[in-house]
Motif scaffolding. Structure first.
Motif, short mmCIF file in Angstrom:
data_model
loop_
_atom_site.label_atom_id
_atom_site.label_comp_id
_atom_site.label_asym_id
_atom_site.label_seq_id
_atom_site.Cartn_x
_atom_site.Cartn_y
_atom_site.Cartn_z
N ALA A 33 0.37 -1.54 0.08
CA ALA A 33 -0.56 -0.29 0.19
C ALA A 33 1.02 1.43 -0.35
CB ALA A 33 -0.70 -0.23 1.40
N PHE A 34 2.34 1.10 1.02
CA PHE A 34 2.57 2.66 0.92
C PHE A 34 3.51 2.56 -0.26
CE2 PHE A 34 2.00 1.29 5.34
CZ PHE A 34 1.52 2.55 5.37
N THR A 35 4.16 1.77 -1.03
CA THR A 35 4.27 1.54 -2.40
C THR A 35 4.07 2.27 -3.19
OG1 THR A 35 6.48 -0.04 -1.71
CG2 THR A 35 5.58 0.62 -4.34
N ILE A 36 2.54 1.73 -2.81
CA ILE A 36 1.61 2.50 -4.32
C ILE A 36 1.30 3.62 -4.38
CG2 ILE A 36 -1.14 2.17 -5.08
CD1 ILE A 36 -1.12 -0.83 -4.06
N THR A 37 1.61 4.53 -3.11
CA THR A 37 0.97 5.58 -3.08
C THR A 37 2.38 6.32 -2.92
OG1 THR A 37 -0.50 5.23 -0.75
CG2 THR A 37 0.58 7.36 -1.43
N ALA A 38 3.06 5.88 -3.16
CA ALA A 38 4.61 6.66 -3.21
C ALA A 38 4.88 6.87 -5.01
CB ALA A 38 6.65 5.92 -2.06
N ILE A 39 4.78 5.51 -4.65
CA ILE A 39 4.98 5.63 -6.60
C ILE A 39 4.23 6.80 -7.58
CG2 ILE A 39 5.63 4.23 -9.14
CD1 ILE A 39 8.20 3.81 -6.99
#
Length: 316
Positions: A33-39
């Motif tokens: 979830a954090f990777t999706i948001t960051a990218i």
């Protein structure tokens, strides 16, 4: 004229925001979830920074006062918490159901507008709120016909409801910031600049937790469809939608924004059925109708109060 332009901006913003439910569902399970948001935020910033670089530099000068605490709160609720709750919720519930549950945003925004901004609430608004709450209860399966509704499903729906609440808080924060800015000796911050600053803050908030999700390995393992979803999530759902949002909220009150936020569940439900081939049961459709009725009632209230304000201004 400005109010109509504002409503058009809000319509576009929430229509794009509704597609975030589908995008999150496509990416969920393949990336953290954090990777999706960051990218997605990084991709948005790659578009935003070159686009508004000059205005961004000017905003650090004396022409416009940047309220950093307000922007930080907007990034926390409008991007960070909203996306975290939504993405984690989609792990336990369907995109169609999540889309309908985001219909709680109009009612929650109206309540907060009354409590925080002291905007009036009449019987139309109260009836709309009651209709929305009833729809959410029905969707939650508190009156189930069978035993298929599990605890995990309930947790997923509650997380999506928290995402809707975060969106409502963001709406109020943005409107309050808009009311406090733009004085005679102060130039309002450009919508694209606001979007850039808020996106940058949310990106920084995601960096550390994203590092624990092995982002490089996960990104190397996804295909072109997932990358296409990330591109949509970034420049469109983040950059374009938030630019339209800030342009709209400068021209309309929070209750008007609440009415248009009903486009989120409508867009999400339609896209989940058309693109993801998900099925919505009788309870979901019935709950969706109640949520839609609540949105219409809140919208009717805005039309009535808007007309009264025009008459009052004309009389003066």
């Amino acid at each position: 004229m400005e109010r109509w332009k504002g409503m058009l901006y809000l319509f576009g913003a929430f229509t794009l925001a509704g597609s975030s439910v589908i995008t999150g569902s496509l990416l969920n399970g393949k990336l953290g979830a954090f990777t999706i948001t960051a990218i997605s935020l990084l991709l948005a910033l790659m578009i935003l920074i070159p686009m508004c670089f000059r205005e961004l530099v000017r905003s650090f000068g004396r022409r416009a006062r940047v309220n950093w605490p307000q922007l930080l709160l907007q990034s926390v609720f409008g991007m960070f918490l909203f996306r975290m709750f939504m993405l984690f919720g989609l792990s336990h519930t369907s995109a169609a159901e999540a889309g309908i549950i985001t219909g709680a945003t109009p009612a929650l925004t109206v309540l907060l507008a009354r409590l925080v901004l002291k905007e009036p609430v009449n019987r139309f608004s109260l009836t709309g709120i009651a209709s929305t709450v009833s729809g959410i209860i029905l969707i939650q399966g508190l009156f189930p016909q069978g035993n298929s509704f599990t605890l995990q499903h309930l947790i997923g729906n509650m997380l999506v409801l928290f995402a809707a609440a975060s969106e409502s808080v963001f709406n109020i924060l943005s409107r309050r910031s808009s009311l406090r800015s733009g004085g005679p000796s102060e130039q309002p911050v450009d919508p694209a600049v606001q979007t850039t600053l808020v996106s940058a803050m949310a990106f920084l908030l995601c960096l550390v937790p994203a590092g624990f999700e092995n982002p490089l390995r996960s990104l190397a393992g996804i295909g072109w469809e997932e990358w296409l979803a990330l591109v949509w999530y970034g420049p469109f759902v983040t950059a374009l939608a938030f630019v339209l949002w800030y342009a709209g909220i400068h021209r309309c009150d929070a209750s008007t924004a609440a009415a248009f936020s009903g486009m989120m569940p409508f867009t999400a439900l339609v896209l989940s059925v058309v693109l993801l081939r998900q099925q919505a049961g009788v309870e979901q459709w019935a709950g969706g109708l109640l949520v839609a009725a609540g949105m219409v009632l809140i919208g009717v209230n805005q039309t009535r109060t808007g007309g009264k304000r025009v008459k009052a201004v004309t009389a003066d």
